[in-house]
Design an enzyme around this catalytic site. Structure first.
Site, PDB file in Angstrom:
ATOM      1  CE  LYS A 175      16.726  17.953   6.272  1.00 49.18           C
ATOM      2  NZ  LYS A 175      18.002  17.808   6.227  1.00 49.18           N
TER       3      LYS A 175
ATOM      4  NE  ARG B 260      26.148  22.968   2.834  1.00 44.08           N
ATOM      5  CZ  ARG B 260      26.935  22.137   3.151  1.00 44.08           C
ATOM      6  NH1 ARG B 260      28.228  21.706   2.662  1.00 44.08           N
ATOM      7  NH2 ARG B 260      26.415  21.375   3.907  1.00 44.08           N
TER       8      ARG B 260
HETATM    9  N1  BES Z   1      18.638  22.084   8.005  1.00 45.08           N
HETATM   10  C1  BES Z   1      19.515  21.679   7.813  1.00 45.08           C
HETATM   11  C2  BES Z   1      21.133  20.945   8.908  1.00 45.08           C
HETATM   12  C3  BES Z   1      19.788  20.230   9.963  1.00 45.08           C
HETATM   13  C4  BES Z   1      20.174  19.125  10.550  1.00 45.08           C
HETATM   14  C5  BES Z   1      19.665  20.982  11.078  1.00 45.08           C
HETATM   15  C6  BES Z   1      19.511  18.265  11.617  1.00 45.08           C
HETATM   16  C7  BES Z   1      19.227  20.584  12.241  1.00 45.08           C
HETATM   17  C8  BES Z   1      19.110  19.493  12.548  1.00 45.08           C
HETATM   18  C9  BES Z   1      20.460  21.821   6.576  1.00 45.08           C
HETATM   19  O1  BES Z   1      20.065  22.496   5.255  1.00 45.08           O
HETATM   20  C10 BES Z   1      21.038  20.141   5.993  1.00 45.08           C
HETATM   21  O2  BES Z   1      19.666  19.814   5.206  1.00 45.08           O
HETATM   22  N2  BES Z   1      22.221  19.997   6.084  1.00 45.08           N
HETATM   23  C11 BES Z   1      22.142  18.647   5.569  1.00 45.08           C
HETATM   24  C12 BES Z   1      24.128  18.468   4.233  1.00 45.08           C
HETATM   25  C13 BES Z   1      24.044  17.698   4.209  1.00 45.08           C
HETATM   26  C14 BES Z   1      23.153  17.193   2.342  1.00 45.08           C
HETATM   27  C15 BES Z   1      25.725  17.843   3.210  1.00 45.08           C
HETATM   28  C16 BES Z   1      22.987  17.589   6.500  1.00 45.08           C
HETATM   29  O3  BES Z   1      23.587  18.000   7.778  1.00 45.08           O
HETATM   30  O4  BES Z   1      22.977  16.626   6.674  1.00 45.08           O
HETATM   31 MN    MN Z   2      18.997  21.080   3.769  1.00 51.60          MN
END
Ligand code: BES
Ligand code: MN
Ligand code: ZN
Length: 499
Positions: free
Chosen positions: A279, A353
């Site tokens: 990230k 997931r």
């Molecule tokens: N933990 C994150 C989701 C999240 C995003 C929680 C913002 C709280 C605030 C999750 O594991 C994630 O990274 N999701 C990705 C999925 C994508 C790679 C398809 C996302 O939402 O960007």
């Molecule tokens: Mn994630």
């Protein structure tokens, strides 16, 4: 901190701060506001006649008594009577506690009357919110923000609540609200702890401690047990970290032996850096909150145990870290889930997931009546619903509606999104049975579609809490950081199933 039931009349009251509501549509002061006014020589009425207490939301004035009666009276404008619902009772209680804090008063009495709400609803909501409002997270601070050392230690420690009605019913409602509030606060404490403290091992230890205190049965699975159970998806995510993964199972046996349980599953990702699909740095510190679903399940299970809900309820929390390293899973890797499906991992940041896939598959070994999972799963849910509602999706419309209603009653709203087969095609993989990311569009829905592939024919629903589990603390009974959501919604739903 427990909220105590005040059964004294106004005349018998001895408190440093009494908090009373005034409604927009009140033509004259009544009840305790009128009694306090008499003791203050008409000061409240004069303020009201001057228009200073027009009863509008957020209007507030403090009056200082002399001699007998409350030392201070905080009069809160709470809007009109027909708009006064359980959430308004929560805000009222939260505002009272916040003002006590700013006055450095550790003790206050809330008086809720003339609301038009069922007394049990009003008393439960106010006790729950007062308990939440008084909570603070100071365990990591060695000194206060200002120079005042007392500030760090200061807590509102004694809250009384006076509501007219059947004494036993009101008392029960206050105890229930307090119990639910403490469950929420446990979730918030776990959420607030940083990733270097709240590791998967720590979450498991805290769950075990809570279970010992409340009489829940607890099972903690580590790497060997996960391997024996073929939970390769959890193991794959945790491979980038030196911290060992855990699967936490809490069991409340309030129903008859053999009755199908309700299963609550919560994502317990104690830090989500994204893995190799790392990230951006900005805001990454908030990814300590990626265990919010797990924290809420632990908090809800504490409340369910203490309330002795007459049902069998199981809480399952898959917990690990998602970090980049030389041993981390890589984009393109294919892993075999516990359920048997192979998963092509095109983005290691879609890890929630993966761990939920194994946890949902494991949940079915309990032959559940229904499974509800909650997870900070997608940023896309913030785009869809902002910070005011969680997303709810599932394979059973009745269950989705039950959760929506439980959310409405509990003050933790959720709103349905569709789970049509059309979306499921976005998860077709060239090389495996399913891919872990369904492209740019409808991210919350395709994430839920992914989960649905691992629930078999179980009645199941999923709450996406990425936009609601933590935040700025805008409601008066919240603070910046962990909200504890959806612990209250889960407890409300389980209670509604108990009838
Ligand atoms: N933990 C994150 C989701 C999240 C995003 C929680 C913002 C709280 C605030 C999750 O594991 C994630 O990274 N999701 C990705 C999925 C994508 C790679 C398809 C996302 O939402 O960007
Ligand atoms: Mn994630
Ligand atoms: Zn995550």
């Amino acid at each position: 901190m427990t909220v105590t039931h005040i059964t004294e009349s106004f005349a018998g009251l001895d408190t440093p701060l009494l908090v009373v509501p005034v409604f927009t549509d009140d033509t004259a002061l009544s009840g305790w506001a009128a009694e306090a006014d008499a003791g203050l020589g008409g000061a409240i009425a004069r303020a009201r006649d001057a228009g200073d207490l027009a009863g509008k939301k957020s209007r507030a004035s403090v009056f200082y008594g002399s001699g007998a009666g409350p030392q201070r009276v905080l009069v809160l404008g709470v809007g009109s009577k027909d708009e006064f619902d359980a959430e308004a009772a929560r805000r009222f209680a939260g505002r009272g506690v916040r003002r006590a804090e700013s006055l450095s008063i550790a003790e206050l009495t809330l008086r809720l009357e003339g609301t038009g709400l069922a007394v049990e609803v009003a008393a439960k909501a106010a006790a729950e919110a007062a308990t939440m409002a008084a909570w603070r997270f100071t365990e990591m601070k060695t000194r206060s923000d200002g120079d005042d050392e007392d500030d760090l230690e200061f807590r509102v420690s004694t809250i009384g609540l006076s509501v007219d009605g059947d004494e036993e019913a009101v008392g029960d409602a206050i105890r229930m609200g307090g119990t639910i509030g403490r469950g929420v606060n446990l979730a918030r404490t776990l959420q607030s702890r940083p990733g270097n403290v709240a590791t998967p091992t720590h979450l498991a230890d805290e769950a075990a401690r809570m279970a010992a205190e409340t009489g829940l049965a607890v099972t903690i699975m580590g790497p060997e047990e996960l391997l024996a159970e073929n939970m390769h998806a959890i193991l794959a995510v945790s491979r980038g970290s030196i911290e060992e993964p855990r699967l936490i199972v809490l069991e409340h046996s309030g129903g008859s032996e053999g009755d199908a349980p309700l299963v609550l599953v919560g994502k317990g990702l104690t830090f989500d850096a994204g893995g190799i699909s790392i990230k951006p740095a900005k805001g990454m510190e908030d990814m300590k909150f990626d265990m919010s679903g797990g924290a809420a399940v632990i908090g809800a299970m504490q409340a369910i145990a203490e309330l002795k809900v007459p049902l069998n309820v199981v809480g399952i929390i898959p917990s690990c870290e998602n970090l980049p390293s030389g041993t981390a899973m890589k984009p393109g890797d294919i892993i075999k889930s516990r359920e048997g499906k192979t998963i092509e991992v095109v983005n290691t940041d879609a890890e929630g997931r993966l761990i939920l896939a194994d946890a949902l598959s494991y949940a079915q070994t309990f032959d559940p009546a229904a499974i509800v999972d909650c997870a900070t799963l997608t940023g896309a849910v913030v785009t869809a619903l902002g910070h005011h509602a969680a997303g709810v999706l599932g394979n059973d419309e009745g269950l989705v509606e039950e959760l929506r209603e439980a959310g409405e009653r509990s003050g933790e709203r959720c709103w349905p999104l569709p789970l049509w087969d059309d979306y499921k095609r976005q998860l077709d993989s060239e090389v495996a049975d399913i891919v872990n990311v369904g492209g740019r569009s409808a991210g919350t829905i395709t994430a839920a579609c992914f989960l649905s592939a691992f629930v078999g024919d179980c009645t199941w629903a999923h709450l996406d809490i990425a936009g609601t589990a933590y935040g700025e603390g805008k409601r008066p009974y919240e603070r910046k950081g962990g909200v504890g959501l959806p612990a209250r919604l889960l407890v409300e739903w389980v209670r509604s199933r108990a009838g």
